[in-house]
Scaffold this motif. Structure first.
Motif, mmCIF file in Angstrom:
data_model
loop_
_atom_site.group_PDB
_atom_site.id
_atom_site.type_symbol
_atom_site.label_atom_id
_atom_site.label_comp_id
_atom_site.label_asym_id
_atom_site.label_seq_id
_atom_site.Cartn_x
_atom_site.Cartn_y
_atom_site.Cartn_z
ATOM 1 N N LYS A 153 0.894 -1.162 0.026
ATOM 2 C CA LYS A 153 0.002 0.032 0.045
ATOM 3 C C LYS A 153 0.916 1.189 -0.055
ATOM 4 O O LYS A 153 0.578 2.171 -0.420
ATOM 5 N N GLN A 154 1.963 1.231 0.657
ATOM 6 C CA GLN A 154 2.951 2.405 0.887
ATOM 7 C C GLN A 154 3.424 2.690 -0.815
ATOM 8 O O GLN A 154 3.481 3.879 -1.319
ATOM 9 N N GLU A 155 3.799 1.601 -1.506
ATOM 10 C CA GLU A 155 4.171 1.749 -2.855
ATOM 11 C C GLU A 155 3.155 2.461 -3.670
ATOM 12 O O GLU A 155 3.290 3.377 -4.519
ATOM 13 N N ILE A 156 2.041 1.943 -3.461
ATOM 14 C CA ILE A 156 0.717 2.435 -4.270
ATOM 15 C C ILE A 156 0.545 3.799 -3.778
ATOM 16 O O ILE A 156 0.322 4.950 -4.911
ATOM 17 N N LEU A 157 0.765 4.309 -2.713
ATOM 18 C CA LEU A 157 0.485 5.736 -2.057
ATOM 19 C C LEU A 157 1.864 6.609 -2.981
ATOM 20 O O LEU A 157 1.203 7.698 -3.531
ATOM 21 N N THR A 158 2.875 6.065 -2.623
ATOM 22 C CA THR A 158 4.023 6.807 -3.570
ATOM 23 C C THR A 158 3.613 7.148 -5.063
ATOM 24 O O THR A 158 3.953 8.119 -5.514
ATOM 25 N N LYS A 159 3.216 6.117 -5.803
ATOM 26 C CA LYS A 159 3.001 6.143 -7.208
ATOM 27 C C LYS A 159 1.771 6.962 -7.505
ATOM 28 O O LYS A 159 1.666 7.870 -8.358
ATOM 29 N N SER A 160 0.725 6.861 -6.336
ATOM 30 C CA SER A 160 -0.268 7.889 -6.582
ATOM 31 C C SER A 160 -0.078 9.425 -6.381
ATOM 32 O O SER A 160 -0.253 10.645 -7.065
ATOM 33 N N VAL A 161 1.012 9.635 -5.576
ATOM 34 C CA VAL A 161 1.484 11.079 -5.384
ATOM 35 C C VAL A 161 2.378 11.345 -6.687
ATOM 36 O O VAL A 161 2.059 12.495 -6.940
ATOM 37 N N ARG A 162 3.006 10.452 -7.157
ATOM 38 C CA ARG A 162 3.887 11.083 -8.277
ATOM 39 C C ARG A 162 2.832 11.267 -9.163
ATOM 40 O O ARG A 162 3.222 12.100 -10.235
ATOM 41 N N THR A 163 1.819 10.504 -9.612
ATOM 42 C CA THR A 163 0.814 10.825 -10.704
ATOM 43 C C THR A 163 0.396 11.927 -10.637
ATOM 44 O O THR A 163 0.038 12.640 -11.582
ATOM 45 N N LYS A 164 -0.042 12.428 -9.350
ATOM 46 C CA LYS A 164 -0.853 13.589 -9.057
ATOM 47 C C LYS A 164 0.075 14.759 -9.405
ATOM 48 O O LYS A 164 -0.432 15.692 -10.057
ATOM 49 N N VAL A 165 1.241 14.854 -8.995
ATOM 50 C CA VAL A 165 2.102 15.776 -9.362
ATOM 51 C C VAL A 165 2.392 15.925 -10.859
ATOM 52 O O VAL A 165 2.499 17.083 -11.475
ATOM 53 N N TYR A 166 2.598 14.901 -11.373
ATOM 54 C CA TYR A 166 3.137 14.752 -13.063
ATOM 55 C C TYR A 166 1.903 15.388 -13.583
ATOM 56 O O TYR A 166 1.658 16.232 -14.556
ATOM 57 N N SER A 170 -0.760 17.274 -12.751
ATOM 58 C CA SER A 170 -0.986 18.550 -12.289
ATOM 59 C C SER A 170 -0.203 19.566 -13.258
ATOM 60 O O SER A 170 -0.426 20.488 -13.655
ATOM 61 N N SER A 171 1.120 19.154 -13.365
ATOM 62 C CA SER A 171 2.142 19.694 -14.258
ATOM 63 C C SER A 171 1.562 19.766 -15.718
ATOM 64 O O SER A 171 1.592 20.650 -16.513
ATOM 65 N N LYS A 172 1.298 18.512 -16.075
ATOM 66 C CA LYS A 172 0.664 18.283 -17.523
ATOM 67 C C LYS A 172 -0.601 19.077 -17.742
ATOM 68 O O LYS A 172 -0.714 19.661 -19.015
ATOM 69 N N ILE A 173 -1.597 19.150 -16.888
ATOM 70 C CA ILE A 173 -2.731 19.684 -17.255
ATOM 71 C C ILE A 173 -2.276 21.429 -17.448
ATOM 72 O O ILE A 173 -3.062 21.855 -18.190
ATOM 73 N N GLU A 174 -1.643 22.088 -16.542
ATOM 74 C CA GLU A 174 -1.205 23.336 -17.054
ATOM 75 C C GLU A 174 -0.716 23.379 -18.292
ATOM 76 O O GLU A 174 -1.201 24.525 -18.942
ATOM 77 N N GLU A 175 0.329 22.669 -18.672
ATOM 78 C CA GLU A 175 0.630 22.743 -20.169
ATOM 79 C C GLU A 175 -0.435 22.743 -21.284
ATOM 80 O O GLU A 175 -0.446 23.521 -22.062
ATOM 81 N N VAL A 176 -1.375 21.673 -20.912
ATOM 82 C CA VAL A 176 -2.361 21.562 -22.077
ATOM 83 C C VAL A 176 -3.331 22.652 -22.031
ATOM 84 O O VAL A 176 -3.939 22.999 -22.881
ATOM 85 N N LYS A 177 -3.586 23.048 -20.737
ATOM 86 C CA LYS A 177 -4.401 24.163 -20.728
ATOM 87 C C LYS A 177 -4.073 25.472 -21.423
ATOM 88 O O LYS A 177 -4.592 26.173 -21.850
ATOM 89 N N GLN A 178 -2.643 25.778 -21.217
ATOM 90 C CA GLN A 178 -1.870 26.936 -21.833
ATOM 91 C C GLN A 178 -2.102 26.607 -23.581
ATOM 92 O O GLN A 178 -2.543 27.547 -24.191
ATOM 93 N N GLU A 179 -1.839 25.639 -23.697
ATOM 94 C CA GLU A 179 -1.882 25.220 -25.338
ATOM 95 C C GLU A 179 -3.282 25.174 -25.879
ATOM 96 O O GLU A 179 -3.699 25.947 -27.042
ATOM 97 N N ALA A 180 -4.499 24.648 -25.099
ATOM 98 C CA ALA A 180 -5.794 25.019 -25.657
ATOM 99 C C ALA A 180 -6.226 26.377 -25.492
ATOM 100 O O ALA A 180 -6.972 26.716 -26.428
ATOM 101 N N ALA A 181 -5.664 27.352 -24.689
ATOM 102 C CA ALA A 181 -6.131 28.630 -24.704
ATOM 103 C C ALA A 181 -5.615 29.369 -25.708
ATOM 104 O O ALA A 181 -6.020 30.212 -26.719
ATOM 105 N N ILE A 182 -4.371 29.182 -26.229
ATOM 106 C CA ILE A 182 -3.518 29.535 -27.497
ATOM 107 C C ILE A 182 -4.311 29.167 -28.713
ATOM 108 O O ILE A 182 -4.630 29.944 -29.669
ATOM 109 N N LEU A 183 -4.655 28.241 -28.678
ATOM 110 C CA LEU A 183 -5.392 27.368 -29.898
ATOM 111 C C LEU A 183 -6.922 27.928 -30.042
ATOM 112 O O LEU A 183 -7.271 28.350 -31.006
#
Length: 463
Positions: free
Chosen positions: A379-392, A394-407
């Motif tokens: 479960k600890q490993e799943i928690l670590t992966k979940s946190v990493r996924t959320k961080v990644y 969150s960063s990716k969403i900001e990039e795509v939002k910027q691209e969508a706004a430009i388009l």
């Protein structure tokens, strides 16, 4: 020949002087043979190299008469090996179709074209091997023949490497090998007849010229232009440059044209057509068309009817739709590729937001388990992966939002396309310019449709 009382030693040398033999003869008084006698006999015939003393010693101890024994052997020269050319492409193209796992024969993937990239090594020299000299039993050196260097088969559009040991393609194209005398690279590949079972699918880094037809089910893919002199059936043609159809395309609902530049054809029917720049034809019927810049339908018919078109800037046609009120969609004012990217970005945002929500839920549950001291290593490993996924994400969403706004901004700015009818637009046609839309309910002649605020207006033909 040396005689010693009743004992005779006969020395013979092979014609190539690489072996010497002795034969002992006994006349009957049982005189013994000495090693010196044999050596003296060999010396009398100038045999001085490669002497096999072990055999001579054996014959001295146990003489055998009237038989020939090899008592000296020279070293034969080893001739060198000529240099050769190693080819880094298949020099013998096999036109035999391959047998697929289900037992059917694949006539389409014959791989008859060998494409190369600019700077690719085509062939290289294998250096010759120097010969090793030998020596005969009389001590004379025997010369060996040295290997001769090979010559690189230099043809068109190839160059020597800096060390002169390889041939390199100076351009991307099709490599041709002619009787081991020339290796050339051609930027155009020509199919002299139809693209069918005899050629298989065509894939080439340069331009392709097809003198015949392209039959249904086959594909042609080129890094440059594609020009077809015959008719294209339900086939797929992809070109990094332009596609030119001297006659036309009867796609039968499965034909595709995809061009990085322009598409020019006499007619296109029941096909999917996508060009980054312009499309020009006499008639396009019941097809789905995407065009980054201008769709122009002129000539005798100048007809666009059935299906849909999405065009970046302007549609010019004599006739759009038909008197039968055939449903025809015309959309201008936005680059189809930009609109497609905007759509994909929005879909990607929805997917990522859903994944973040799932990760948040998992993190909440696992944090509670951690507080209660019930978190196992798994479960600890799943928690670590979940946190990493959320961080990644969150960063990716900001990039795509910027691209969508430009388009989105680009789509709003480009909503100023035009539809020009040199003759008539019939009922059944839906015209979209940017975010504005109009259904044609009565014939419109000699006019230009354009955007005015939130409406589509009908203006003069030269508007």
């Amino acid at each position: 020949m040396v005689e010693q009382k009743d004992l005779k030693v006969l020395v013979t040398v092979s014609p190539d002087e690489l072996k010497a033999f002795i034969t002992l003869y006994n006349t009957g008084d049982n005189s013994t043979i000495k090693k010196e006698d044999i050596m003296l006999a060999l010396e009398s015939q100038r045999v001085v190299f490669g002497i096999k003393e072990d055999i001579i010693n054996y014959l001295v101890e146990s003489p055998m008469y009237n038989e020939s024994f090899c008592v000296a052997e020279g070293i034969a020269p080893k001739n060198g090996k000529n240099g050769s050319v190693t080819y880094h492409f298949n020099t013998s193209v096999n036109k035999t179709p391959t047998l697929m796992e289900d037992g059917r024969i694949n006539y389409r993937e014959l791989n008859l074209i060998q494409s190369v990239k600019k700077g690719q090594i085509l062939c290289s020299l294998v250096p010759p091997v120097v010969g090793v000299e030998g020596k005969n039993v009389k001590g004379r050196v025997i010369s060996a023949i040295n290997g001769k260097p090979a010559v690189l088969p230099r043809g068109k559009n190839v160059a020597l490497s800096e060390d002169g040991k390889s041939l390199i393609a100076t351009t991307a194209g099709e490599v041709e090998y002619l009787d081991a005398t020339k290796v050339s690279v051609y930027t155009n590949h020509e199919v002299p007849a139809d693209v069918d079972n005899s050629t298989g699918n065509v894939s080439f880094v340069g331009s392709v010229i097809i003198k015949g037809n392209v039959l249904s089910g086959f594909s042609v893919e080129a890094g440059g232009n594609v020009e077809v002199f015959g008719v294209v059936e339900g086939a797929t043609i992809k070109a990094g440059g332009n596609i030119i159809l001297r006659r036309g395309m009867q796609g039968m609902g499965k034909g595709k044209l995809i061009a990085g530049g322009d598409i020019v054809a006499r007619y296109i029917e029941y096909s999917s057509v996508d060009a980054n720049n312009n499309i020009q034809a006499e008639a396009i019927m019941h097809s789905n068309v995407k065009c980054g810049n201008k769709l122009e339908l002129t000539g005798n018919k100048g007809l666009f009817v059935g299906g849909s078109c999405k065009v970046g800037k302007i549609v010019v046609a004599k006739v759009i739709g038909s008197h039968m009120a055939t449903i025809t969609d015309v959309e201008v004012g936005a680059d189809p590729s930009v609109r497609e990217r905007y759509k994909n970005a929005k879909e990607e945002l929805i997917s990522m937001e859903s994944d973040i929500k799932k990760a948040d839920q998992a993190i909440t549950i696992l944090r509670k388990m951690e507080s209660a001291g019930a978190l196992t290593p798994d479960k600890q490993e799943i928690l670590t992966k979940s946190v990493r996924t959320k961080v990644y994400l969150s960063s990716k969403i900001e990039e795509v939002k910027q691209e969508a706004a430009i388009l989105d901004e680009k789509l709003q700015q480009e909503g100023n396309g035009k539809v020009r009818a040199l003759n008539c637009i019939y009922p059944g046609v839906k015209v979209s310019i940017g975010t504005c839309m109009m259904y044609v309910k009565e014939p419109l002649q000699y006019c230009t449709l354009y955007r005015d605020g939130a409406d589509v207006r009908v203006g003069p033909i030269d508007k």
